[in-house]
Design a protein around this motif. Structure first.
Motif, PDB file in Angstrom:
ATOM      1  N   GLU A  80       0.831  -1.207   0.000  1.00  0.00           N
ATOM      2  CA  GLU A  80       0.000   0.000   0.000  1.00  0.00           C
ATOM      3  C   GLU A  80       0.863   1.254   0.000  1.00  0.00           C
ATOM      4  OE1 GLU A  80      -2.034   1.881   3.540  1.00  0.00           O
ATOM      5  OE2 GLU A  80      -3.736   0.843   2.640  1.00  0.00           O
ATOM      6  N   LEU A  81       1.927   1.249   0.812  1.00  0.00           N
ATOM      7  CA  LEU A  81       2.817   2.406   0.847  1.00  0.00           C
ATOM      8  C   LEU A  81       3.504   2.609  -0.489  1.00  0.00           C
ATOM      9  CD1 LEU A  81       4.294   4.691   2.342  1.00  0.00           C
ATOM     10  CD2 LEU A  81       5.963   2.993   3.119  1.00  0.00           C
ATOM     11  N   TYR A  82       4.035   1.540  -1.079  1.00  0.00           N
ATOM     12  CA  TYR A  82       4.736   1.657  -2.359  1.00  0.00           C
ATOM     13  C   TYR A  82       3.802   2.184  -3.447  1.00  0.00           C
ATOM     14  CZ  TYR A  82       8.097  -1.473  -0.056  1.00  0.00           C
ATOM     15  OH  TYR A  82       8.982  -2.039   0.816  1.00  0.00           O
ATOM     16  N   SER A  83       2.531   1.821  -3.342  1.00  0.00           N
ATOM     17  CA  SER A  83       1.557   2.226  -4.363  1.00  0.00           C
ATOM     18  C   SER A  83       0.934   3.592  -4.093  1.00  0.00           C
ATOM     19  CB  SER A  83       0.444   1.177  -4.446  1.00  0.00           C
ATOM     20  OG  SER A  83      -0.620   1.630  -5.251  1.00  0.00           O
ATOM     21  N   ASP A  84       0.459   3.783  -2.843  1.00  0.00           N
ATOM     22  CA  ASP A  84      -0.335   4.978  -2.526  1.00  0.00           C
ATOM     23  C   ASP A  84       0.452   6.081  -1.839  1.00  0.00           C
ATOM     24  OD1 ASP A  84      -2.285   3.400  -3.508  1.00  0.00           O
ATOM     25  OD2 ASP A  84      -3.438   3.207  -1.660  1.00  0.00           O
ATOM     26  N   GLY A  85       1.589   5.741  -1.275  1.00  0.00           N
ATOM     27  CA  GLY A  85       2.343   6.740  -0.538  1.00  0.00           C
ATOM     28  C   GLY A  85       1.643   7.144   0.744  1.00  0.00           C
ATOM     29  N   SER A  86       1.890   8.361   1.187  1.00  0.00           N
ATOM     30  CA  SER A  86       1.285   8.896   2.408  1.00  0.00           C
ATOM     31  C   SER A  86       0.158   9.856   2.057  1.00  0.00           C
ATOM     32  CB  SER A  86       2.337   9.645   3.241  1.00  0.00           C
ATOM     33  OG  SER A  86       3.485   8.859   3.467  1.00  0.00           O
ATOM     34  N   SER A  87      -0.717  10.100   3.012  1.00  0.00           N
ATOM     35  CA  SER A  87      -1.773  11.103   2.859  1.00  0.00           C
ATOM     36  C   SER A  87      -1.981  11.806   4.192  1.00  0.00           C
ATOM     37  CB  SER A  87      -3.087  10.459   2.395  1.00  0.00           C
ATOM     38  OG  SER A  87      -3.005  10.060   1.046  1.00  0.00           O
ATOM     39  N   VAL A  88      -2.498  13.031   4.117  1.00  0.00           N
ATOM     40  CA  VAL A  88      -2.746  13.804   5.336  1.00  0.00           C
ATOM     41  C   VAL A  88      -3.943  14.707   5.116  1.00  0.00           C
ATOM     42  CG1 VAL A  88      -1.118  15.625   4.638  1.00  0.00           C
ATOM     43  CG2 VAL A  88      -1.773  15.397   7.047  1.00  0.00           C
ATOM     44  N   MET A  89      -4.707  14.852   6.163  1.00  0.00           N
ATOM     45  CA  MET A  89      -5.830  15.758   6.141  1.00  0.00           C
ATOM     46  C   MET A  89      -5.918  16.455   7.496  1.00  0.00           C
ATOM     47  SD  MET A  89      -9.754  14.840   5.234  1.00  0.00           S
ATOM     48  CE  MET A  89      -9.132  13.993   3.794  1.00  0.00           C
ATOM     49  N   CYS A  90      -5.956  17.790   7.482  1.00  0.00           N
ATOM     50  CA  CYS A  90      -6.067  18.579   8.709  1.00  0.00           C
ATOM     51  C   CYS A  90      -7.403  19.311   8.718  1.00  0.00           C
ATOM     52  CB  CYS A  90      -4.925  19.593   8.810  1.00  0.00           C
ATOM     53  SG  CYS A  90      -3.270  18.841   8.743  1.00  0.00           S
ATOM     54  N   ASN A  91      -7.838  19.696   9.909  1.00  0.00           N
ATOM     55  CA  ASN A  91      -9.058  20.493   9.958  1.00  0.00           C
ATOM     56  C   ASN A  91      -8.773  21.884   9.385  1.00  0.00           C
ATOM     57  OD1 ASN A  91      -7.447  20.766  12.336  1.00  0.00           O
ATOM     58  ND2 ASN A  91      -9.050  21.967  13.280  1.00  0.00           N
ATOM     59  N   PRO A  92      -9.733  22.469   8.672  1.00  0.00           N
ATOM     60  CA  PRO A  92      -9.475  23.731   7.958  1.00  0.00           C
ATOM     61  C   PRO A  92      -9.428  24.931   8.889  1.00  0.00           C
ATOM     62  CG  PRO A  92     -11.751  23.045   7.646  1.00  0.00           C
ATOM     63  CD  PRO A  92     -11.084  21.952   8.415  1.00  0.00           C
ATOM     64  N   THR A  93      -8.234  25.305   9.305  1.00  0.00           N
ATOM     65  CA  THR A  93      -8.049  26.478  10.150  1.00  0.00           C
ATOM     66  C   THR A  93      -6.665  27.062   9.900  1.00  0.00           C
ATOM     67  OG1 THR A  93      -7.959  27.301  12.434  1.00  0.00           O
ATOM     68  CG2 THR A  93      -7.238  25.055  12.073  1.00  0.00           C
ATOM     69  N   ALA A  94      -6.561  28.372  10.016  1.00  0.00           N
ATOM     70  CA  ALA A  94      -5.263  29.037   9.891  1.00  0.00           C
ATOM     71  C   ALA A  94      -4.552  29.137  11.230  1.00  0.00           C
ATOM     72  CB  ALA A  94      -5.458  30.432   9.298  1.00  0.00           C
ATOM     73  N   ASP A  95      -5.224  28.765  12.299  1.00  0.00           N
ATOM     74  CA  ASP A  95      -4.682  28.876  13.651  1.00  0.00           C
ATOM     75  C   ASP A  95      -3.971  27.578  14.019  1.00  0.00           C
ATOM     76  OD1 ASP A  95      -4.112  29.254  16.299  1.00  0.00           O
ATOM     77  OD2 ASP A  95      -6.168  29.729  16.922  1.00  0.00           O
ATOM     78  N   ILE A  96      -2.656  27.634  14.134  1.00  0.00           N
ATOM     79  CA  ILE A  96      -1.889  26.418  14.432  1.00  0.00           C
ATOM     80  C   ILE A  96      -2.293  25.797  15.763  1.00  0.00           C
ATOM     81  CG2 ILE A  96      -0.012  27.784  15.433  1.00  0.00           C
ATOM     82  CD1 ILE A  96       1.926  25.644  14.624  1.00  0.00           C
ATOM     83  N   SER A  97      -2.701  26.616  16.721  1.00  0.00           N
ATOM     84  CA  SER A  97      -3.076  26.082  18.030  1.00  0.00           C
ATOM     85  C   SER A  97      -4.357  25.261  17.967  1.00  0.00           C
ATOM     86  CB  SER A  97      -3.233  27.218  19.045  1.00  0.00           C
ATOM     87  OG  SER A  97      -4.355  28.018  18.731  1.00  0.00           O
ATOM     88  N   GLN A  98      -5.157  25.451  16.918  1.00  0.00           N
ATOM     89  CA  GLN A  98      -6.405  24.717  16.772  1.00  0.00           C
ATOM     90  C   GLN A  98      -6.328  23.626  15.702  1.00  0.00           C
ATOM     91  OE1 GLN A  98      -8.917  25.295  18.910  1.00  0.00           O
ATOM     92  NE2 GLN A  98      -7.558  26.811  19.836  1.00  0.00           N
ATOM     93  N   ARG A  99      -5.187  23.530  15.026  1.00  0.00           N
ATOM     94  CA  ARG A  99      -5.086  22.569  13.923  1.00  0.00           C
ATOM     95  C   ARG A  99      -4.724  21.186  14.437  1.00  0.00           C
ATOM     96  NH1 ARG A  99      -1.057  24.783  10.692  1.00  0.00           N
ATOM     97  NH2 ARG A  99      -2.627  26.249   9.914  1.00  0.00           N
TER      98      ARG A  99
END
Length: 599
Positions: A80-99
């Motif tokens: 799966e890693l060789y094929s798909d690599g990594s993925s990431v999803m964060c909550n939509p905010t510009a405030d690092i303290s809330q991300r």
């Protein structure tokens, strides 16, 4: 001519070769079948659902289903890693303290002390700031705006993942940094309560009587520390220490990783950028605190008494900030108040013993220090008496006062401050005083009050807070007597009253209006209504109503009125208008408007 013996050997070798070839063929068929039956989860599909939910944590149930249906063997995860690599999803905010972010296939590389993100054509990168180094992608501690908490990853092409030996952690993990795990205030405030709250959010539909199934990854250089048991009981698996990761060759890859801690359960600013003080916008109450306390007491298997015990806890210190006349204070409290005094210290008690002792106590007495955080485990109706050395103003250092006065805690707080310099003994060898000039040392030692300062190495603060103190026994007896008198009143933390900060009144019901015309031909409308139906289940200090009058056939501006009675009369300038009524509880819990037409 070959003997029968040689012929037998040849036949056997041919048979073994045929079996090996058949095994390899079947293995390839099995791998193809496994891949077709259990394909990699579509990250794009997950992104669509997650955007609809507007919350990075809402995918937990989906991940749980995928975990149950997918065979997470190392071979499968490698493919799966060789094929798909990594993925990431964060909550939509510009405030690092809330991300907060959710990673798939995030890998730790011990040789570079870095987390690696392998990019492929299938990688999903959602809600990542354009410059994730300004200042960082996310904070892995609940302590805000501190470089220690910053987290980021290194970008890599997916083709490079084949160059590493990979050790997989297939269970869900939460990556955090402990701020100061040898200090109980930091442990509870910075780590345990925020972690518990985060895990509870991730396992909303889970069995509340079991430990959480998410493994903690402690991404800091600390060893276990004296309070490690509190981290250990938060999960059904052992926490992974940074030292464990560094001792592993190759990569350690986390198939399902959450990064970031909520700040909503914190109550105090340690003063890294301005003098320490309670957080202005703190939201935590006994809803969150009580849930964590109950969980810890249950998981530690503590014996809790349902009746009030006749003892108070006296926090004993062994090196600095001593109560010089501690034994005399203890004997006087017992003699004057007829109550047992139990001395506890971090050196002589385990964390389980400390929590159990405090959980059954009438109250705590102790010098300002981290063990006063144990007050979080005090039963309702108990008390905390905090003692301060000479020149240390109680109003400037209030982490424990703020704790016990959180909404719904129902703990009486009192403080005592030494005002007599002759009753104090300083330690000039501590806090860096010896590095100052003689004049500066004398100025600090002669101060009547520590000036406001930034954390954490101010020499004036360190010198005075480390002082040993001969306390005023009579004054502390009177404070204790007063606190016991209050705690003798039966007190129970009502579950309904705990959640008052989180509820709003429902709609105002059955609004009726009646228009009357006075002798001077001025109009008046009298409005009556029924209270929102859910108010009967809660207790509030103040209930108000706001009435907005909007004229239907006039250019007169709408008017807002504070209703002081029910019914309530309002002078009106027309005979056709709309009334909007809403309920306001304790000045800031505002319910919805209900509309009625009056003619």
């Amino acid at each position: 001519m070959p003997s029968l013996h040689y012929i037998s050997h040849a036949v056997a070798l041919a048979l073994i070769a045929m079996l090996i070839r058949k095994y390899i063929e079947l293995k390839f068929h099995y791998d193809d079948l496994l891949t077709s039956c259990f394909p990699s989860p579509s990250m794009q599909h997950m992104a669509d659902i997650e955007r609809e939910m507007h919350d990075v944590d809402s995918l937990h149930n989906m991940w749980q289903t995928l975990d149950e249906s997918t065979v997470h063997t190392p071979e499968y995860l490698n493919r799966e890693l060789y094929s798909d690599g990594s993925s990431v999803m964060c909550n939509p905010t510009a405030d690092i303290s809330q991300r907060m972010c959710h990673f798939v296939n995030l890998c730790y590389f011990a040789e570079q002390d870095s987390y690696l993100f392998f990019h492929s054509e299938k990688s999903l990168v959602e809600n990542i700031p354009e410059n994730r180094y300004s200042p960082a992608l996310v904070e892995v501690s609940s302590v805000c705006n501190h470089t220690y908490s910053y987290f980021n990853y290194v970008d890599m092409p997916v083709s490079s993942s084949r160059l590493f030996h990979i050790n997989w952690v297939s269970t869900p993990v939460l990556i955090i940094k402990r701020f100061k795990p040898d200090n109980l205030m930091h442990v509870i405030h910075d780590d345990i309560l925020p972690i518990y709250h985060k895990l509870k959010l991730l396992h909303l539909a889970g069995n509340s009587s079991k430990r959480f199934s998410t493994t903690l990854v402690l991404d800091d250089t600390w060893e276990e520390g004296p309070f490690f048991k509190l981290y250990n009981i938060l999960s059904d698996s052992q926490p992974i220490l940074k030292s464990n990761l560094r001792d592993t060759s190759g990569l350690t890859c986390f198939h399902n990783a959450r990064v970031g801690l909520p700040k909503s359960t914190t109550w105090y600013d340690y003063g890294f950028h301005q003098p320490q003080a309670p957080l202005i916008d703190r939201k935590v109450s006994t809803v969150e605190v009580g849930s964590m306390v109950g969980y810890i007491q249950r998981e530690l298997g503590l014996a809790l008494s349902m009746d009030k015990n006749d003892y108070v806890v006296l926090i004993s210190r062994k090196s600095t900030r001593l109560i010089v006349n501690e034994m005399e204070l203890s004997l006087s409290l017992s003699r004057e108040l007829g109550i047992k005094v139990v001395h506890v210290s971090q050196e002589q008690y385990s964390i389980e013993q400390l929590i159990e002792t405090v959980s059954n106590a009438r109250g705590i007495i102790g010098m300002h220090g981290s063990l006063l955080t144990l007050a979080i485990f005090l039963p309702p109706g108990s008390f905390l008496i905090e003692l301060f050395p000479y020149a240390v103003n109680p109003d400037h250092y209030t982490p424990y006062k703020t704790l016990v006065t959180l909404p719904g805690m129902d703990i009486e707080y009192k403080s005592w401050r030494n005002m007599d310099p002759k009753k104090s003994k300083g330690h000039s060898e501590l806090g860096g005083l010896e590095n100052l000039s003689i004049a500066e040392q004398e100025e600090i030692m002669n101060q009547a009050e520590v000036p406001r300062h930034i954390c954490c190495s101010d020499p004036s603060w360190l010198y005075h807070i480390y002082q040993d103190t001969e306390v005023d026994i009579h004054a502390i007896i009177e404070l204790t007597k007063s606190s016991l008198r209050i705690s003798n009143t039966d007190s129970e933390r009502s579950a309904d009253n705990k959640i008052v900060d989180n509820i709003l009144p429902s709609k105002v019901m059955n609004i009726k209006c009646k228009f009357t015309l006075s002798k001077d031909e001025s109009g008046q409308v009298t409005v009556s209504w029924e209270n929102p139906w859910n108010l009967q289940f809660f207790t509030f200090q103040k209930i108000d109503y706001e009435i907005l009058v909007q004229y239907r056939q006039s250019s007169i501006e709408p008017t807002l009125h504070q209703a002081t009675s029910n019914p309530f009369s309002i002078a009106v300038a027309d005979t056709s208008y709309l009334l909007w009524i809403r309920c306001v509880l304790d000045n800031h819990h505002i319910g919805p408007f209900t509309q009625v037409t009056c003619e």
